[in-house]
Each structure stands twice: as structure tokens, then as C-alpha cells.
Design an enzyme around this catalytic site. Structure first.
Site, short mmCIF file in Angstrom:
data_model
loop_
_atom_site.label_atom_id
_atom_site.label_comp_id
_atom_site.label_asym_id
_atom_site.label_seq_id
_atom_site.Cartn_x
_atom_site.Cartn_y
_atom_site.Cartn_z
N TRP A 333 0.83 -1.21 0.00
CA TRP A 333 0.00 0.00 0.00
C TRP A 333 0.86 1.26 0.00
O TRP A 333 0.55 2.24 -0.68
CB TRP A 333 -0.93 0.00 1.22
CG TRP A 333 -1.54 1.36 1.45
CD1 TRP A 333 -2.47 1.98 0.67
CD2 TRP A 333 -1.24 2.28 2.51
NE1 TRP A 333 -2.78 3.23 1.17
CE2 TRP A 333 -2.04 3.43 2.30
CE3 TRP A 333 -0.40 2.23 3.61
CZ2 TRP A 333 -1.99 4.53 3.16
CZ3 TRP A 333 -0.36 3.32 4.47
CH2 TRP A 333 -1.15 4.44 4.24
N HIS A 334 1.95 1.25 0.74
CA HIS A 334 2.82 2.42 0.75
C HIS A 334 3.46 2.66 -0.62
O HIS A 334 3.71 3.81 -0.99
CB HIS A 334 3.91 2.26 1.81
CG HIS A 334 3.44 2.53 3.20
ND1 HIS A 334 3.13 1.54 4.10
CD2 HIS A 334 3.21 3.70 3.85
CE1 HIS A 334 2.75 2.07 5.24
NE2 HIS A 334 2.77 3.38 5.12
N GLY A 335 3.71 1.60 -1.37
CA GLY A 335 4.29 1.77 -2.69
C GLY A 335 4.94 0.48 -3.16
O GLY A 335 5.41 -0.33 -2.35
#
Length: 401
Positions: A333-335
């Protein structure tokens, strides 16, 4: 026109509080000016997406239409058939815009046209509503209350992530005069604490100190021939950890502060996380609205699915697999970069090891006093700071560029 990005400068707060004054006066008298609140909220959301960000504004409108259609269609499906396949389809479709935004940089140098400020936090809210419709904890959804929850102005860009039923209860039940006076007092306190965190301490660690420590780490790397761990890198680890906390905690305090002024008790995001005695305790204190969301809507559901289908026999192994999936998803989700994914796996492993240690400690009857508690806090703090060094991406710059 001054920068009207959320909580970017003191002028933003001045304009916002002035515009909220009629709403605050009415709330003190036990009345919520719903139309006025909607107009002010819409105006500030509009100002977030003016100028060069107009395409993000269009993406936000399209996104909201998409989520409303998904929620209403799934609600009707659940009332008529309640098929499991429809539930999974609704969750996947709700997540799809965010997944496209996150994956686009992997395949293209240009950001996705679907992206806009706050898409992650709106997606968490949308998926939550779909899942709670499935569970029956939300009986029915109407378009306007859903949009009001989705686009709540103080939290739209970076949370905290509220829950639909809790938010609606606050919105529909105006606090009495004394309660609202207490909320305003708390809101003002949180606002000034946020100024201290974000604009003073966050600025010091992130803008003043961090570039100097980063340069020192790069210089020491060159002097050491690219090998070894320098003291400057350790300094960067601690400095970045402080910056990350004060910047994000300050931002979250601003969102909570404005929410309180609007008569909504948005949940806190941080509770002295660096005093945590173990890594699980840390996640009960750090970015709490996110960690509790993942706990309720990823970890618990993965655990239930594994137990229901008897995929794993031992309960301890079930929780370990659930932790790995939970934090791996959080990392993605963060990347979609190696350091975010490693960050997620790092915390999954840390919690698994922590659980193993707690079970061993319980059987061994090891001592527990203020010294062992201080040691536990110190170890947890350093483990967390190491994870933040990974999260920062600085190692990627240091090693590969």
C-alpha cells in the site's frame, strides 16, 4: 491566493477557522448547520484541487461516483441474494482505482490520471463500508451520508481513518453545550500541539537537521569505499524517525483539531508510540486508525478464512501467516518498491518473533520490573527506528545511486 493545501501554513488555519465560526456558534447552541457546513467543506475541498491540480479534482469526482455505484449495487445484491462472489467483486472493484494508481509508476514514468490527494484514505473508508454491509453491522447506506463520510473535509487528505457508524452517530447527535465547549478546548489544544510538532520539531528534524545528516552519511560512505555502517547513517535513522513522527503526528493533530471544532470526535492517530514495550504495543499506538483498520479488515478476516477452511492446523501458525499477509499488504500500500515491501515484511517478522518471545517469557517466569520494562522500550524503539530507516528509502539512494 495563499497555499490552500490542507494544513500547509498558518494562513490556512486562519481562513478555515473564520469560515467555521458560524458553524461553531450554532453547535454551541445545540444546532448543526448542515447546509452551511457542506458549503464550507466543498469550498475547501475545491481549493485543494485548483490550479495545476484540477485533473486530480476531476479524478476525485469520478472516484466518488465509482464508489457510490459499487456500494449501492452491492447493497442491493446483498439484500436480494447475499452471494460471496458479489462481495469479493465489490471489494476488488472498490480497491481497483487505488491499485491502478499504485501500480502505474511500475510500468510508466507518468503518474496515473486516476490519482488524487487522499485516494488511499477514501479507499479504506469505501472498503470498510462494503465489508460492514456484508457483516450486517451497517444495515443500509444512503448516497448523501456515504459521501459525507467519504469526503469529510478535515481528514480527506491523510486521515485519520474513521468508522462509518461512529462518524454518523457524531454527526446526527449534536453535543450539548458543555460537551461542545470541552471539544473546542481540546481542539485548540490539539491545534497548538500540532503547530509544535509539525512546524517546529518536524521542521527542525526534517528540514534543518536531516539534509545535513544525509550529506554526512553520503560523505562517510565515499570515504569508507561504500562498505560498512557509518555513525552518520545511524544518526540519519534516528533523525528521520523523529521527523516522520512529528510531521505526521502534527498533521493528524490538525485533522483531529478541526474535526472537534466541527463537532466530530475523529479518533486519534498516535498515543506515545515510542514508549511502546514491544512491537505489537507499538502498532497499538502508531498510526492507530490505519493499524486498527488492517487489524479488523485484513488480519482478522484472513485468520477467520484460514480457520474456516482449515488451511492450517496450529493456531500459532495461523496468526503468523495472517501477520505476514497483513503487513505485506501494508507494505505494498505504501508503494511498489523494495524498501516499502521489506518494511512490511520486517514488521511482520518482528511481531512473529515478539509473539514467540512472549510465549517463552510466560513459561519461563522471567522477571518483570521497571528495569526490564525500560530495556523493552529501548529495544522496541531501536527496532522501530531501523524499520523507518528502511521505509525512508535512503538506503536505496545510499547503495544504488
Amino acid at each position: 491566493m495563499p497555499n490552500m493545501q490542507p494544513y500547509a501554513n498558518p494562513m490556512y488555519f486562519m481562513v478555515l477557522v473564520i469560515m467555521l465560526l458560524p458553524l461553531m456558534i450554532a453547535l454551541a447552541r445545540g444546532v448543526r448547520l448542515k447546509v452551511y457546513e457542506t458549503i464550507v467543506s466543498a469550498a475547501f475541498i475545491f481549493l485543494m484541487f485548483t490550479g495545476a491540480k484540477w485533473q486530480e479534482g476531476i479524478a476525485l469526482i469520478a472516484y466518488c461516483i465509482w464508489q457510490v455505484v459499487i456500494v449501492l449495487v452491492y447493497q442491493r445484491e446483498r439484500q436480494q441474494h447475499n452471494r460471496t462472489g458479489a462481495f469479493y467483486a465489490a471489494v476488488i472493484l472498490a480497491i481497483a482505482p487505488l491499485a491502478i494508481v499504485k501500480l502505474t509508476p511500475v510500468f510508466s514514468y507518468h503518474p496515473s490520471l486516476l490519482g488524487f490527494l487522499g485516494i488511499s484514505y477514501l479507499t479504506f473508508k469505501s472498503v470498510q463500508v462494503v465489508m460492514e454491509l456484508r457483516d450486517g453491522t451497517i444495515k443500509a447506506i444512503r448516497v448523501w451520508p456515504f459521501l459525507r463520510f467519504l469526503l469529510f473535509m478535515p481528514t480527506i487528505s491523510s486521515g485519520p481513518i474513521d468508522r462509518y457508524r461512529r462518524f454518523e452517530k457524531d454527526y446526527e447527535n449534536v453535543p450539548d453545550h458543555n460537551d461542545y465547549v470541552d471539544m473546542v478546548a481540546s481542539g485548540i489544544h490539539y491545534m497548538f500541539l500540532g503547530f509544535l510538532y509539525k512546524f517546529i520539531l518536524g521542521y527542525f528534524f526534517g528540514t534543518v537537521l536531516l539534509p545535513q545528516v544525509a550529506q554526512a552519511a553520503m560523505s562517510q560512505k565515499m570515504a569508507m569505499g561504500g562498505t560498512g555502517i557509518s555513525w552518520a547513517l545511524v544518526g540519519y535513522m534516528y533523525c528521520y524517525s523523529m521527523y516522520l513522527f512529528f510531521d505526521f503526528a502534527g498533521y493528524s493533530l490538525f485533522a483531529v483539531s478541526i474535526s472537534y471544532l466541527m463537532g466530530i470526535r475523529t479518533p486519534q492517530n498516535f498515543n506515545k508510540p515510542f514508549l511502546a514495550g514491544n512491537i505489537k504495543d507499538f502498532w497499538n499506538r502508531w498510526h492507530m486508525s490505519l493499524s486498527f483498520w488492517f487489524r479488523d479488515f485484513v488480519f482478522m478476516r484472513v485468520t477467520f478464512y484460514i480457520m474456516k477452511h482449515r488451511l492450517i492446523k496450529k493456531r500459532v501458525h495461523i496468526s503468523q501467516v495472517a501477520y505476514l499477509i497483513n503487513f505485506l499488504i501494508m507494505g505494498f500500500w505504501h508503494g511498489v518498491t523494495w524498501y516499502y515491501i521489506v518494511y512490511g515484511l520486517f514488521h511482520a517478522c518482528a511481531i512473529i518473533i515478539n509473539d514467540m518471545w512472549l510465549r517463552k517469557k510466560k513459561k519461563s517466569h522471567l522477571p518483570s520490573n521497571r528495569w526490564t520494562k525500560a530495556l523493552a522500550i529501548g529495544i522496541t524503539f531501536n527496532v522501530v527506528c531501523l524499520s523507518f530507516l528502511i521505509f525512508s528509502g535512503f538506503l536505496d539512494t545510499l547503495w544504488f545511486h
